[in-house]
Design an enzyme around this catalytic site. Structure first.
Site, short mmCIF file in Angstrom:
data_model
loop_
_atom_site.label_atom_id
_atom_site.label_comp_id
_atom_site.label_asym_id
_atom_site.label_seq_id
_atom_site.Cartn_x
_atom_site.Cartn_y
_atom_site.Cartn_z
CE LYS A 50 -3.50 -2.99 0.49
NZ LYS A 50 -4.21 -3.15 -1.45
CE1 TYR A 263 -9.48 -10.00 2.67
CE2 TYR A 263 -10.53 -10.11 4.72
CZ TYR A 263 -9.60 -9.38 4.13
OH TYR A 263 -8.52 -8.43 4.71
CE1 TYR A 289 -5.69 -8.54 1.09
CE2 TYR A 289 -5.10 -8.01 3.12
CZ TYR A 289 -5.88 -8.25 1.81
OH TYR A 289 -7.14 -7.66 2.33
#
Length: 334
Positions: A50, A263, A289
């Protein structure tokens, strides 16, 4: 490059390393040449992908004289943690909405890892039940802040709009340059794909280079066709502001086999993948992730998806703080 005309603030340590994984290759019995792009080493708040997006997003926020940035994510969001740090660095406040996507995470899940770091960065956050439109709720919060007399800048979940994705268009250029300089000849990039900005940005950047490098996204949440549509739309929007380049439907490659059971949910394959990289190369992955992405990467190697003489790079998107929220899956004392 065209992205240079957009406001940008230096937040990370670039270029991040591109390292061979020879121990892992031997453990797998040979096969393609394996590399890892260390975007876990971007520096901001323990690093992660990010940071590249936030250099452009925070650049725009500063240009607009924002006093507060508002964003959203899951409870253990790597994006929110890095946004909170970026806001602190830029002298802004950070407000975040956290979605309870993993309701049975336990006490560690809502008190440690990224949550602890959010507290240290003095982010304001509130928990929301799963299933709502988090971006819409964050936009609504922006409106309330503005109505109270402060300027606010909205950052979508994952930092994944065409401005944020410019960070990975730039990364595509950086990685291609590194590949040439070290003679790696990388032909394939594999990474975890969620909010789509990383994969979309890479595709937009590679379209401008036209070097034939393929990108495979290992979905962490959405089913294959839904994720392909999301990535393709954002990749085309990013390519448009990045100077062009065609994004064909066949360029958008997604493997959704590791998205199940949902998730943030662990499986034996994900746990084994995290331990394998740690115990062969001394590199830590996260459970949500990069761990899922690496499980897909290993499956591709073992299944012969990549040619034996091909050079393949796994893009490590960071997220190590979340390991502490999943302590029970790894700790011998748990």
């Amino acid at each position: 490059m065209p992205a240079d005309r957009f406001p940008r603030i230096a937040l990370g340590h670039f270029p991040t390393p591109l390292e061979p994984m020879e121990n892992l290759r031997r453990a797998l019995g040979g096969g393609p040449r394996l590399f890892i792009k260390r975007d876990d080493c971007t520096g901001l708040a323990t690093g992660g992908n990010k940071t590249r997006k936030l250099e452009y997003l925070m650049g725009e926020a500063v240009a607009q004289s924002a006093q507060t940035v508002v964003t959203c994510g899951a409870v253990q969001s790597n994006h929110v943690r890095q946004t909170a740090a970026a806001a602190a660095k830029c002298g802004m406040e950070c407000a975040a909405l956290l979605e309870r996507r993993v309701p049975d995470g336990g006490g560690d899940y809502e008190e440690t890892g990224n949550i602890l770091l959010n507290d240290i960065f003095n982010a304001r956050y509130e928990f929301h039940p799963a299933g709502g439109d988090m971006n819409a709720a964050a936009r609504e919060l922006c409106g309330k802040i503005r109505a109270g007399g402060k300027s606010a800048y909205f950052i979508p979940g994952g930092g994944s709009n065409e401005i944020g994705a410019l960070g990975y268009a730039s990364c595509a250029v950086e990685l291609s340059r590194q590949s040439e300089e070290c003679g790696a000849g990388i032909r394939r990039i594999v990474h975890a794909t969620g909010s789509a900005g990383t994969q979309a940005g890479l595709l937009a950047g590679l379209a401008g280079l036209n070097n034939g490098v393929k990108v495979t996204g290992i979905s962490v949440r959405a089913e294959r066709e839904q994720q392909r549509r999301t990535v393709a739309a954002l990749a085309r929007a990013t390519a448009k502001i990045n100077g062009g380049g065609e994004i064909k439907d066949e360029d958008v490659i997604v493997d959704d086999r590791f998205a199940r059971p949902g998730y943030g949910r662990m499986t034996g394959e994900i746990t084994a993948a995290i331990k394998m990289l740690a115990q062969t190369e001394g590199i830590l992955l996260d459970p949500v992730y990069s761990g899922k992405g690496f499980a897909g990467f290993l499956a591709g190697v073992r299944e012969g998806v990549f040619d034996g003489d091909e050079s393949v790079v796994f893009l490590h998107t960071g997220g190590v703080p979340a390991l502490f929220a999943y302590r029970s899956h790894f700790s011998k004392a748990a």
